[in-house]
Design a protein around this motif. Structure first.
Motif, short mmCIF file in Angstrom:
data_model
loop_
_atom_site.label_atom_id
_atom_site.label_comp_id
_atom_site.label_asym_id
_atom_site.label_seq_id
_atom_site.Cartn_x
_atom_site.Cartn_y
_atom_site.Cartn_z
N LEU A 20 0.82 -1.21 0.00
CA LEU A 20 0.00 0.00 0.00
C LEU A 20 0.85 1.27 0.00
O LEU A 20 0.45 2.29 -0.53
N GLY A 21 2.05 1.20 0.57
CA GLY A 21 2.91 2.37 0.63
C GLY A 21 3.80 2.56 -0.59
O GLY A 21 4.52 3.54 -0.68
N VAL A 22 3.75 1.65 -1.53
CA VAL A 22 4.62 1.72 -2.70
C VAL A 22 3.96 2.53 -3.80
O VAL A 22 2.81 2.29 -4.17
N ASP A 23 4.70 3.51 -4.30
CA ASP A 23 4.21 4.32 -5.41
C ASP A 23 4.52 3.57 -6.70
O ASP A 23 5.67 3.22 -6.96
N ILE A 24 3.51 3.31 -7.47
CA ILE A 24 3.71 2.60 -8.74
C ILE A 24 4.10 3.62 -9.79
O ILE A 24 3.33 4.48 -10.16
N SER A 25 5.32 3.50 -10.22
CA SER A 25 5.89 4.46 -11.14
C SER A 25 5.87 3.94 -12.57
O SER A 25 6.05 2.76 -12.81
N LYS A 26 5.66 4.86 -13.48
CA LYS A 26 5.71 4.52 -14.90
C LYS A 26 7.09 4.82 -15.47
O LYS A 26 7.28 4.76 -16.68
N ASP A 27 8.06 5.16 -14.62
CA ASP A 27 9.38 5.58 -15.10
C ASP A 27 10.03 4.54 -16.02
O ASP A 27 10.52 4.88 -17.09
N ASP A 28 10.03 3.28 -15.59
CA ASP A 28 10.66 2.24 -16.42
C ASP A 28 9.92 2.08 -17.73
O ASP A 28 10.53 1.98 -18.79
N LEU A 29 8.60 2.09 -17.66
CA LEU A 29 7.79 1.99 -18.87
C LEU A 29 8.06 3.16 -19.80
O LEU A 29 8.25 2.98 -21.01
N ASP A 30 8.10 4.37 -19.25
CA ASP A 30 8.37 5.56 -20.06
C ASP A 30 9.76 5.49 -20.69
O ASP A 30 9.93 5.82 -21.86
N LEU A 31 10.75 5.05 -19.91
CA LEU A 31 12.11 4.92 -20.43
C LEU A 31 12.15 3.93 -21.59
O LEU A 31 12.74 4.21 -22.63
N ARG A 32 11.51 2.80 -21.42
CA ARG A 32 11.50 1.78 -22.48
C ARG A 32 10.79 2.29 -23.73
O ARG A 32 11.21 2.01 -24.85
N THR A 33 9.73 3.04 -23.55
CA THR A 33 9.00 3.60 -24.69
C THR A 33 9.86 4.61 -25.44
O THR A 33 9.89 4.60 -26.68
N VAL A 34 10.60 5.43 -24.71
CA VAL A 34 11.50 6.40 -25.35
C VAL A 34 12.62 5.67 -26.09
O VAL A 34 12.95 6.02 -27.23
N GLN A 35 13.18 4.65 -25.46
CA GLN A 35 14.24 3.87 -26.12
C GLN A 35 13.73 3.23 -27.40
O GLN A 35 14.43 3.21 -28.42
N GLN A 36 12.53 2.72 -27.35
CA GLN A 36 11.93 2.08 -28.53
C GLN A 36 11.74 3.10 -29.64
O GLN A 36 12.07 2.84 -30.80
N ALA A 37 11.27 4.28 -29.32
CA ALA A 37 11.06 5.32 -30.33
C ALA A 37 12.39 5.77 -30.93
O ALA A 37 12.50 5.96 -32.16
N GLU A 38 13.42 5.91 -30.10
CA GLU A 38 14.74 6.30 -30.60
C GLU A 38 15.31 5.24 -31.53
O GLU A 38 15.91 5.55 -32.56
N GLN A 39 15.11 3.98 -31.17
CA GLN A 39 15.62 2.89 -32.01
C GLN A 39 14.88 2.85 -33.35
O GLN A 39 15.49 2.62 -34.39
N GLU A 40 13.59 3.08 -33.33
CA GLU A 40 12.83 3.12 -34.57
C GLU A 40 13.29 4.27 -35.46
O GLU A 40 13.37 4.12 -36.68
#
Length: 163
Positions: A20-40
């Motif tokens: 309950l105290g853990v903040d679910i972050s999208k940071d890793d997901l966002d990073l992977r999405t940016v990496q994917q876009a850069e690779q494309e």
């Protein structure tokens, strides 16, 4: 039976409090999405350069041997970049799956955290079996093992409930 339900519920709640105290972050997901876009973007640039090379050959600006030599370099680079893209895409999909699983876990944790007793819905979702032993201990076989981070069977005193 009520004592057993209370012990099982307290065990489940004890597992859930850290979640309950853990903040679910999208940071890793966002990073992977940016990496994917850069690779494309890199792939498109290589493909465009290869196309321009062919245009130069077709217009007679370079000879066949030069074209073949340069084309081979682009082909090798494209294979490497496509392999990298496949890896990055797989990691992005994994990050998306992890994020969605974490959201489900958080929602389930909130439901458990707001509950005051063990409900049929929680039992159906969380528990396969509860084993009660004569020495006043219990083992809970959880249905969602990853939710409790590999604590598949947790032993706790049964508070007087014997089996």
């Amino acid at each position: 039976e009520n004592d057993l339900e209370q012990v099982v519920f307290e065990s489940i709640k004890a597992h859930v409090l850290p979640i309950l105290g853990v903040d679910i972050s999208k940071d890793d997901l966002d990073l992977r999405t940016v990496q994917q876009a850069e690779q494309e973007k890199k792939l498109r640039a290589l493909q465009e350069s290869k196309r321009k090379l062919y245009e130069r050959y077709a217009l007679g600006e370079i000879d066949l041997d030069s074209y073949k030599a340069e084309k081979e370099k682009f082909d090798i680079a494209l294979v490497g970049e496509k392999n990298t893209h496949a890896i990055i895409t797989a990691r992005a999909k994994q990050a998306q799956g992890d994020y969605e699983a974490n959201l489900k876990h958080r929602d389930l944790a909130k439901e458990i955290g707001s509950s005051t007793a063990l409900t049929k819905s929680l039992v159906d979702t969380l528990i396969n079996k509860v084993y009660v032993f004569r020495d006043e201990r219990i083992e809970i076989d959880y249905a969602v093992r990853d939710f409790f981070e590999n604590e598949a069977a947790r032993e706790m005193p049964s508070c007087g409930a014997e089996g």
